[in-house]
Design a protein around this motif. Sequence first.
Motif, PDB file in Angstrom:
ATOM      1  N   GLY A 104     -16.886 -28.027  -8.558  1.00 51.60           N
ATOM      2  CA  GLY A 104     -17.135 -29.071  -7.550  1.00 51.60           C
ATOM      3  C   GLY A 104     -16.212 -30.147  -7.280  1.00 51.60           C
ATOM      4  O   GLY A 104     -16.113 -30.585  -6.113  1.00 51.60           O
ATOM      5  N   ALA A 105     -16.216 -30.862  -8.252  1.00 57.53           N
ATOM      6  CA  ALA A 105     -15.188 -32.131  -8.377  1.00 57.53           C
ATOM      7  C   ALA A 105     -13.698 -31.627  -7.669  1.00 57.53           C
ATOM      8  O   ALA A 105     -13.244 -32.422  -6.914  1.00 57.53           O
ATOM      9  CB  ALA A 105     -14.894 -32.586  -9.474  1.00 57.53           C
ATOM     10  N   ALA A 106     -13.203 -30.689  -8.019  1.00 53.82           N
ATOM     11  CA  ALA A 106     -11.988 -29.973  -7.585  1.00 53.82           C
ATOM     12  C   ALA A 106     -12.014 -30.060  -5.803  1.00 53.82           C
ATOM     13  O   ALA A 106     -11.087 -30.391  -5.366  1.00 53.82           O
ATOM     14  CB  ALA A 106     -11.281 -29.016  -8.023  1.00 53.82           C
ATOM     15  N   GLY A 107     -12.958 -29.113  -5.375  1.00 54.26           N
ATOM     16  CA  GLY A 107     -13.258 -28.933  -4.114  1.00 54.26           C
ATOM     17  C   GLY A 107     -13.294 -30.034  -3.292  1.00 54.26           C
ATOM     18  O   GLY A 107     -12.904 -30.232  -2.465  1.00 54.26           O
ATOM     19  N   TYR A 108     -14.210 -30.812  -3.540  1.00 56.07           N
ATOM     20  CA  TYR A 108     -14.373 -32.302  -2.988  1.00 56.07           C
ATOM     21  C   TYR A 108     -13.200 -33.167  -2.903  1.00 56.07           C
ATOM     22  O   TYR A 108     -12.622 -33.723  -1.890  1.00 56.07           O
ATOM     23  CB  TYR A 108     -15.435 -32.945  -3.871  1.00 56.07           C
ATOM     24  N   LEU A 109     -12.570 -33.331  -3.999  1.00 58.57           N
ATOM     25  CA  LEU A 109     -11.174 -33.770  -4.059  1.00 58.57           C
ATOM     26  C   LEU A 109     -10.211 -33.542  -3.182  1.00 58.57           C
ATOM     27  O   LEU A 109      -9.430 -34.152  -2.499  1.00 58.57           O
ATOM     28  CB  LEU A 109     -10.600 -33.826  -5.601  1.00 58.57           C
ATOM     29  N   LEU A 110      -9.965 -31.899  -3.098  1.00 62.63           N
ATOM     30  CA  LEU A 110      -9.116 -31.118  -2.161  1.00 62.63           C
ATOM     31  C   LEU A 110      -9.486 -31.682  -0.855  1.00 62.63           C
ATOM     32  O   LEU A 110      -8.255 -31.878   0.148  1.00 62.63           O
ATOM     33  CB  LEU A 110      -9.013 -29.908  -2.401  1.00 62.63           C
ATOM     34  N   ARG A 111     -10.734 -31.750  -0.480  1.00 60.11           N
ATOM     35  CA  ARG A 111     -10.971 -31.926   0.871  1.00 60.11           C
ATOM     36  C   ARG A 111     -10.629 -33.524   1.307  1.00 60.11           C
ATOM     37  O   ARG A 111     -10.344 -33.635   2.315  1.00 60.11           O
ATOM     38  CB  ARG A 111     -12.408 -32.015   1.175  1.00 60.11           C
ATOM     39  N   SER A 112     -10.754 -34.336   0.173  1.00 61.80           N
ATOM     40  CA  SER A 112     -10.603 -35.808   0.302  1.00 61.80           C
ATOM     41  C   SER A 112      -8.939 -35.983   0.707  1.00 61.80           C
ATOM     42  O   SER A 112      -8.505 -36.797   1.703  1.00 61.80           O
ATOM     43  CB  SER A 112     -11.067 -36.513  -0.654  1.00 61.80           C
ATOM     44  N   ILE A 113      -8.088 -35.308  -0.253  1.00 62.53           N
ATOM     45  CA  ILE A 113      -6.775 -35.261   0.051  1.00 62.53           C
ATOM     46  C   ILE A 113      -6.197 -34.791   1.420  1.00 62.53           C
ATOM     47  O   ILE A 113      -5.288 -35.398   2.065  1.00 62.53           O
ATOM     48  CB  ILE A 113      -5.985 -34.701  -1.285  1.00 62.53           C
ATOM     49  N   SER A 114      -6.731 -33.418   1.598  1.00 58.45           N
ATOM     50  CA  SER A 114      -6.351 -32.974   2.951  1.00 58.45           C
ATOM     51  C   SER A 114      -6.734 -33.469   4.110  1.00 58.45           C
ATOM     52  O   SER A 114      -5.960 -33.296   5.190  1.00 58.45           O
ATOM     53  CB  SER A 114      -6.709 -31.504   2.796  1.00 58.45           C
ATOM     54  N   TYR A 115      -7.850 -33.872   4.342  1.00 57.98           N
ATOM     55  CA  TYR A 115      -8.726 -34.243   5.626  1.00 57.98           C
ATOM     56  C   TYR A 115      -8.936 -35.750   5.684  1.00 57.98           C
ATOM     57  O   TYR A 115      -9.378 -36.000   6.844  1.00 57.98           O
ATOM     58  CB  TYR A 115      -9.877 -33.471   5.723  1.00 57.98           C
ATOM     59  N   PHE A 116      -9.119 -36.468   4.592  1.00 59.81           N
ATOM     60  CA  PHE A 116      -9.474 -37.752   4.766  1.00 59.81           C
ATOM     61  C   PHE A 116      -8.671 -38.847   3.995  1.00 59.81           C
ATOM     62  O   PHE A 116      -9.178 -39.806   3.684  1.00 59.81           O
ATOM     63  CB  PHE A 116     -10.842 -37.785   4.032  1.00 59.81           C
TER      64      PHE A 116
ATOM     65  N   GLY B 186     -11.699 -40.903  -5.956  1.00 61.19           N
ATOM     66  CA  GLY B 186     -11.551 -41.513  -7.352  1.00 61.19           C
ATOM     67  C   GLY B 186     -12.660 -41.038  -8.346  1.00 61.19           C
ATOM     68  O   GLY B 186     -12.242 -40.785  -9.369  1.00 61.19           O
ATOM     69  N   HIS B 187     -14.012 -40.461  -7.760  1.00 63.14           N
ATOM     70  CA  HIS B 187     -14.900 -40.077  -8.457  1.00 63.14           C
ATOM     71  C   HIS B 187     -14.429 -38.686  -9.272  1.00 63.14           C
ATOM     72  O   HIS B 187     -14.815 -38.322 -10.421  1.00 63.14           O
ATOM     73  CB  HIS B 187     -16.225 -40.029  -7.922  1.00 63.14           C
ATOM     74  N   SER B 188     -13.945 -37.828  -8.365  1.00 60.95           N
ATOM     75  CA  SER B 188     -13.628 -36.628  -8.705  1.00 60.95           C
ATOM     76  C   SER B 188     -12.352 -36.508  -9.668  1.00 60.95           C
ATOM     77  O   SER B 188     -12.354 -35.808 -10.581  1.00 60.95           O
ATOM     78  CB  SER B 188     -13.243 -35.984  -7.491  1.00 60.95           C
ATOM     79  N   TRP B 189     -11.290 -37.489  -9.466  1.00 60.49           N
ATOM     80  CA  TRP B 189     -10.324 -37.593 -10.507  1.00 60.49           C
ATOM     81  C   TRP B 189     -10.720 -38.032 -11.818  1.00 60.49           C
ATOM     82  O   TRP B 189     -10.422 -37.444 -12.817  1.00 60.49           O
ATOM     83  CB  TRP B 189      -9.387 -38.596  -9.994  1.00 60.49           C
ATOM     84  N   THR B 190     -11.858 -38.796 -11.874  1.00 54.61           N
ATOM     85  CA  THR B 190     -12.587 -39.020 -13.060  1.00 54.61           C
ATOM     86  C   THR B 190     -13.358 -38.103 -13.850  1.00 54.61           C
ATOM     87  O   THR B 190     -13.022 -37.651 -14.864  1.00 54.61           O
ATOM     88  CB  THR B 190     -13.355 -40.349 -13.052  1.00 54.61           C
ATOM     89  N   VAL B 191     -14.035 -37.259 -12.814  1.00 55.02           N
ATOM     90  CA  VAL B 191     -14.645 -36.271 -13.466  1.00 55.02           C
ATOM     91  C   VAL B 191     -13.882 -34.944 -14.138  1.00 55.02           C
ATOM     92  O   VAL B 191     -13.800 -34.481 -15.100  1.00 55.02           O
ATOM     93  CB  VAL B 191     -15.529 -35.468 -12.401  1.00 55.02           C
ATOM     94  N   LEU B 192     -12.705 -34.671 -13.424  1.00 56.90           N
ATOM     95  CA  LEU B 192     -11.604 -33.731 -13.889  1.00 56.90           C
ATOM     96  C   LEU B 192     -11.042 -34.282 -15.013  1.00 56.90           C
ATOM     97  O   LEU B 192     -10.803 -33.461 -16.038  1.00 56.90           O
ATOM     98  CB  LEU B 192     -10.886 -33.542 -12.662  1.00 56.90           C
ATOM     99  N   GLY B 193     -10.728 -35.610 -15.058  1.00 55.75           N
ATOM    100  CA  GLY B 193     -10.093 -36.159 -16.475  1.00 55.75           C
ATOM    101  C   GLY B 193     -10.955 -36.054 -17.506  1.00 55.75           C
ATOM    102  O   GLY B 193     -10.654 -35.928 -18.836  1.00 55.75           O
ATOM    103  N   VAL B 194     -12.130 -36.405 -17.393  1.00 57.90           N
ATOM    104  CA  VAL B 194     -13.104 -36.385 -18.473  1.00 57.90           C
ATOM    105  C   VAL B 194     -13.352 -34.858 -19.084  1.00 57.90           C
ATOM    106  O   VAL B 194     -13.358 -34.731 -20.315  1.00 57.90           O
ATOM    107  CB  VAL B 194     -14.620 -36.827 -17.916  1.00 57.90           C
ATOM    108  N   TRP B 195     -13.516 -33.915 -18.103  1.00 58.05           N
ATOM    109  CA  TRP B 195     -13.498 -32.416 -18.621  1.00 58.05           C
ATOM    110  C   TRP B 195     -12.319 -32.047 -19.474  1.00 58.05           C
ATOM    111  O   TRP B 195     -12.188 -31.345 -20.204  1.00 58.05           O
ATOM    112  CB  TRP B 195     -13.789 -31.701 -17.459  1.00 58.05           C
ATOM    113  N   MET B 196     -11.210 -32.478 -19.074  1.00 59.34           N
ATOM    114  CA  MET B 196      -9.952 -32.341 -19.604  1.00 59.34           C
ATOM    115  C   MET B 196      -9.896 -32.847 -20.930  1.00 59.34           C
ATOM    116  O   MET B 196      -9.408 -32.173 -21.993  1.00 59.34           O
ATOM    117  CB  MET B 196      -8.660 -32.614 -18.807  1.00 59.34           C
ATOM    118  N   LEU B 197     -10.151 -33.993 -21.049  1.00 58.53           N
ATOM    119  CA  LEU B 197     -10.171 -34.626 -22.386  1.00 58.53           C
ATOM    120  C   LEU B 197     -11.394 -34.209 -23.341  1.00 58.53           C
ATOM    121  O   LEU B 197     -10.667 -33.760 -24.273  1.00 58.53           O
ATOM    122  CB  LEU B 197     -10.384 -36.120 -22.259  1.00 58.53           C
ATOM    123  N   VAL B 198     -12.353 -33.638 -22.757  1.00 61.70           N
ATOM    124  CA  VAL B 198     -13.290 -32.899 -23.530  1.00 61.70           C
ATOM    125  C   VAL B 198     -12.757 -31.733 -24.236  1.00 61.70           C
ATOM    126  O   VAL B 198     -12.935 -31.472 -25.474  1.00 61.70           O
ATOM    127  CB  VAL B 198     -14.643 -32.838 -22.893  1.00 61.70           C
ATOM    128  N   GLY B 199     -12.163 -30.932 -23.350  1.00 59.73           N
ATOM    129  CA  GLY B 199     -11.660 -29.810 -23.691  1.00 59.73           C
ATOM    130  C   GLY B 199     -10.510 -29.811 -24.666  1.00 59.73           C
ATOM    131  O   GLY B 199     -10.452 -29.271 -25.471  1.00 59.73           O
TER     132      GLY B 199
END
Length: 336
Positions: A289-301, A307-320
């Motif tokens: 969900g975070a990646a999809g929302y982020l991609l829409r923001s980059i491509s169309y907006f 920022g929220h989506s970047w943070t979510v993805l960063g947290v998941w990567m750090l946890v992993g």
Amino acid sequence: MSTPVSEAPAASGRESREGNDWLKIAGIVLLLPCVIALMLFAFLAPNFASGPHELPVAISAPDPVVTQLSDATNAANPDAFSFDPVGSDDEVRGAVEKRDAIGGLTMDPATGTATIYTAAGNGAPYPAVMQQLAGGMQALGLNVQMVEVAPYSQDDPQGSGLNALGLPLAFGGMISAALMTTLFKGKPWHKLVGALGIAALGGLVVAAILHHGYGVLTGDFWLEALALACGIAATSLVVTGLGSLLGMAGVGLGAVLTIFISNPLSGLATGWWWLPQPWGMIGQYMPIGAAGYLLRSISYFDNHHGGHSWTVLGVWMLVGALLIAVGGVRNRRAAA
């Protein structure tokens, strides 16, 4: 004289193993249909429960007009919209362009002209509901004009290409995690570097196909590739980390989280506002969900509201990464 060997214990052991095998068959036969039913429910339930509910719409109009419009829409479709009054036409358009609202409405009392702003980049349903709102206002005798501020690309005017994102984001992460878990047992650095390398190259390949191959994406190519890589890595690292701690059972657990929760609640096709709440919002805290929302923001907006989506993805990567490290330390201690 040789002593005869009794065959009774051996026969009894074979019968016991055969009985256990039939119990396993019975368990599998009963369990897998339940899994299939749960998978079907996970994908169907959000779709059938989805619809317009408290959709944020920025509006600039006299207070009586706002009240009348709110009452009329609530009578036709209760709680479909949440009107947010702002001070000017520019603020309405800005709210839509920055993804603070799924659409906007301005009203000029002197001419009786209304302008409705739509943003197809948010997802396919929102321009349609704004068009219905425009139809209701035209029925009242108002002159309504539509302005699209975040259109899809000319090569993909319906945004259908984004619907395919779930496959590389989900399965790209899970397959790489399964490979890292089975091929590099007890080697945390190999797992970490391998997962990140697959995600980086996978993000680049998917971005190239969607951006240059089919013209689905229209934003900054390298940012799109980075967003896709982070989306794949977020899933891959967490599932690999679970595999480091629990073995293939951990990979299975990660697959369940990805297929049954992250993907159905991602809102890739519709945007998270269209999903039943709070599930739509929960989906934005998951990797897909975070990646999809982020991609829409980059491509169309123009990168707004990402920022929220970047943070979510960063947290998941750090946890992993932490799970992989903990699994590596535990494995070394067990070996010692």
